[in-house]
Write an enzyme that holds these catalytic residues in place. Structure first.
Site, PDB file in Angstrom:
ATOM      1  N   GLU A  93       0.860  -1.181   0.000  1.00 56.45           N
ATOM      2  CA  GLU A  93       0.000   0.000   0.000  1.00 56.45           C
ATOM      3  C   GLU A  93       0.895   1.229   0.000  1.00 56.45           C
ATOM      4  O   GLU A  93       1.963   1.201   0.604  1.00 56.45           O
ATOM      5  CB  GLU A  93      -0.863   0.073   1.264  1.00 56.45           C
ATOM      6  CG  GLU A  93      -2.062  -0.830   1.253  1.00 56.45           C
ATOM      7  CD  GLU A  93      -1.898  -1.953   2.244  1.00 56.45           C
ATOM      8  OE1 GLU A  93      -1.030  -1.841   3.119  1.00 56.45           O
ATOM      9  OE2 GLU A  93      -2.620  -2.962   2.122  1.00 56.45           O
TER      10      GLU A  93
ATOM     11  N   TYR B 255       7.823   2.050  -7.793  1.00 54.93           N
ATOM     12  CA  TYR B 255       7.014   0.829  -7.861  1.00 54.93           C
ATOM     13  C   TYR B 255       6.612   0.535  -9.308  1.00 54.93           C
ATOM     14  O   TYR B 255       6.643  -0.609  -9.763  1.00 54.93           O
ATOM     15  CB  TYR B 255       5.777   0.957  -6.962  1.00 54.93           C
ATOM     16  CG  TYR B 255       6.110   1.066  -5.484  1.00 54.93           C
ATOM     17  CD1 TYR B 255       7.207   0.400  -4.950  1.00 54.93           C
ATOM     18  CD2 TYR B 255       5.333   1.826  -4.623  1.00 54.93           C
ATOM     19  CE1 TYR B 255       7.526   0.498  -3.599  1.00 54.93           C
ATOM     20  CE2 TYR B 255       5.635   1.920  -3.264  1.00 54.93           C
ATOM     21  CZ  TYR B 255       6.741   1.255  -2.768  1.00 54.93           C
ATOM     22  OH  TYR B 255       7.046   1.355  -1.438  1.00 54.93           O
TER      23      TYR B 255
HETATM   24  C1  LIG Z   1      10.670   5.987  -1.465  1.00 53.51           C
HETATM   25  C2  LIG Z   1      12.171   5.828  -1.133  1.00 53.51           C
HETATM   26  C3  LIG Z   1      12.397   4.470  -0.459  1.00 53.51           C
HETATM   27  C4  LIG Z   1      12.951   5.856  -2.460  1.00 53.51           C
HETATM   28  O1  LIG Z   1      14.325   5.786  -2.161  1.00 53.51           O
HETATM   29  P1  LIG Z   1      15.327   6.878  -2.775  1.00 53.51           P
HETATM   30  O2  LIG Z   1      16.700   6.415  -2.455  1.00 53.51           O
HETATM   31  O3  LIG Z   1      14.928   8.218  -2.336  1.00 53.51           O
HETATM   32  O4  LIG Z   1      15.017   6.708  -4.337  1.00 53.51           O
HETATM   33  P2  LIG Z   1      16.045   6.648  -5.547  1.00 53.51           P
HETATM   34  O5  LIG Z   1      17.007   7.771  -5.438  1.00 53.51           O
HETATM   35  O6  LIG Z   1      16.607   5.271  -5.658  1.00 53.51           O
HETATM   36  O7  LIG Z   1      15.075   6.824  -6.786  1.00 53.51           O
HETATM   37  C5  LIG Z   1      14.138   7.836  -6.792  1.00 53.51           C
HETATM   38  C6  LIG Z   1      13.577   7.941  -8.202  1.00 53.51           C
HETATM   39  O8  LIG Z   1      12.421   8.762  -8.122  1.00 53.51           O
HETATM   40  C7  LIG Z   1      12.541   9.804  -9.080  1.00 53.51           C
HETATM   41  N1  LIG Z   1      11.831  10.957  -8.527  1.00 53.51           N
HETATM   42  C8  LIG Z   1      12.282  11.880  -7.675  1.00 53.51           C
HETATM   43  N2  LIG Z   1      11.309  12.779  -7.419  1.00 53.51           N
HETATM   44  C9  LIG Z   1      10.231  12.380  -8.125  1.00 53.51           C
HETATM   45  C10 LIG Z   1       8.922  12.890  -8.276  1.00 53.51           C
HETATM   46  N3  LIG Z   1       8.499  13.980  -7.638  1.00 53.51           N
HETATM   47  N4  LIG Z   1       8.055  12.212  -9.075  1.00 53.51           N
HETATM   48  C11 LIG Z   1       8.452  11.091  -9.727  1.00 53.51           C
HETATM   49  N5  LIG Z   1       9.701  10.572  -9.615  1.00 53.51           N
HETATM   50  C12 LIG Z   1      10.556  11.213  -8.831  1.00 53.51           C
HETATM   51  C13 LIG Z   1      14.017  10.026  -9.228  1.00 53.51           C
HETATM   52  O9  LIG Z   1      14.325  10.673 -10.465  1.00 53.51           O
HETATM   53  C14 LIG Z   1      14.552   8.604  -9.148  1.00 53.51           C
HETATM   54  O10 LIG Z   1      14.400   7.943 -10.378  1.00 53.51           O
HETATM   55  P3  LIG Z   1      15.637   7.739 -11.416  1.00 53.51           P
HETATM   56  O11 LIG Z   1      16.799   7.205 -10.622  1.00 53.51           O
HETATM   57  O12 LIG Z   1      15.113   6.748 -12.403  1.00 53.51           O
HETATM   58  O13 LIG Z   1      15.924   9.079 -11.977  1.00 53.51           O
HETATM   59  C15 LIG Z   1      12.711   6.966  -0.240  1.00 53.51           C
HETATM   60  O14 LIG Z   1      12.592   8.203  -0.902  1.00 53.51           O
HETATM   61  C16 LIG Z   1      12.033   7.053   1.112  1.00 53.51           C
HETATM   62  O15 LIG Z   1      12.506   6.460   2.078  1.00 53.51           O
HETATM   63  N6  LIG Z   1      10.924   7.821   1.184  1.00 53.51           N
HETATM   64  C17 LIG Z   1      10.186   7.970   2.430  1.00 53.51           C
HETATM   65  C18 LIG Z   1       9.521   6.663   2.840  1.00 53.51           C
HETATM   66  C19 LIG Z   1       8.576   6.171   1.775  1.00 53.51           C
HETATM   67  O16 LIG Z   1       7.916   6.950   1.087  1.00 53.51           O
HETATM   68  N7  LIG Z   1       8.499   4.828   1.646  1.00 53.51           N
HETATM   69  C20 LIG Z   1       7.586   4.192   0.730  1.00 53.51           C
HETATM   70  C21 LIG Z   1       6.270   4.047   1.403  1.00 53.51           C
HETATM   71  S1  LIG Z   1       5.206   2.917   0.535  1.00 53.51           S
END
Ligand SMILES: CC(C)(COP(=O)(O)OP(=O)(O)OC[C@H]1O[C@@H](n2cnc3c(N)ncnc32)[C@H](O)[C@@H]1OP(=O)(O)O)[C@@H](O)C(=O)NCCC(=O)NCCS
Length: 173
Positions: free
Chosen positions: A116, A128
């Site tokens: 979710e 995802y």
């Molecule tokens: C979600 C999460 C795990 C992703 O990890 P991360 O290390 O930040 O993500 P990454 O750097 O590996 O990749 C992020 C991707 O999103 C893209 N991105 C960044 N901002 C974005 C936006 N506003 N819309 C769409 N894509 C976006 C980036 O360009 C990157 O893609 P790319 O490498 O293909 O260019 C992390 O941000 C996090 O811990 N967030 C808070 C907790 C959370 O939301 N967990 C998921 C709950 S279900």
């Protein structure tokens, strides 16, 4: 797949965290608090260390910077939580942690993976989608209101793990 900007891959390691010490659970709590508006508590994290769950830790220079909890029941996996420490977000670590978690789920016999996610969580939705998750439904007001945010809907998503490449070179460290 997208550009998947490379994290400092030569310094990355993985571990399946089981029977964690109090210090390790406190580190997990720090990541939760830094990544989520509604972080899991000590007790809720401790509930993840059961036979059905796996907690995958991601380390940069031996520092725990992210983790994902998956739960596997028969051939179904569910991502319970995934997060990267805020200061390391946006550097490609989430890609690696998600892919590793999906590979582990498949290795453990799961055929599909479910989760979710907040409808506003664009970064998570992007990731995802990249790894084959599709929206299967919506849960109204799934995330309770807090003093700072109104209640929010969740998308339910599912991914066919057959599509996950077990030898994706992106994870070679
Ligand atoms: C979600 C999460 C795990 C992703 O990890 P991360 O290390 O930040 O993500 P990454 O750097 O590996 O990749 C992020 C991707 O999103 C893209 N991105 C960044 N901002 C974005 C936006 N506003 N819309 C769409 N894509 C976006 C980036 O360009 C990157 O893609 P790319 O490498 O293909 O260019 C992390 O941000 C996090 O811990 N967030 C808070 C907790 C959370 O939301 N967990 C998921 C709950 S279900």
């Amino acid at each position: 797949m997208g550009s998947r900007r490379h994290a400092l891959k030569e310094k990355l390691t993985w571990d399946i965290i089981s029977e964690p010490s109090k210090e390790v659970v406190e580190q997990l709590m720090l990541i939760e608090a830094s990544a989520h508006d509604d972080p899991w508590t000590y007790d809720s994290l401790m509930e993840c260390f059961t036979d059905n769950c796996r907690c995958i830790g991601l380390y940069l220079n031996n520092e725990l910077i992210g983790f994902c909890v998956i739960c596997i029941i028969f051939d179904e996996a569910e991502i319970y939580t995934i997060g990267i420490l805020k200061k390391y977000q946006g550097l490609g670590f989430g890609h690696k942690l998600l892919l590793k978690s999906l590979q582990l789920s498949k290795e453990l016999g799961a055929k599909n993976c479910y989760l979710e996610v907040r409808v506003s969580n664009e970064v998570a939705l992007y990731l995802y989608d990249l790894y084959g998750f599709q929206i299967t439904g919506i849960r109204k007001n799934y995330y309770a209101a807090t003093s700072e945010h109104p209640a929010e809907d969740a998308y339910t998503m599912a991914c066919n793990l057959e599509e996950i490449d077990m030898n994706d070179p992106f994870l070679k460290v």
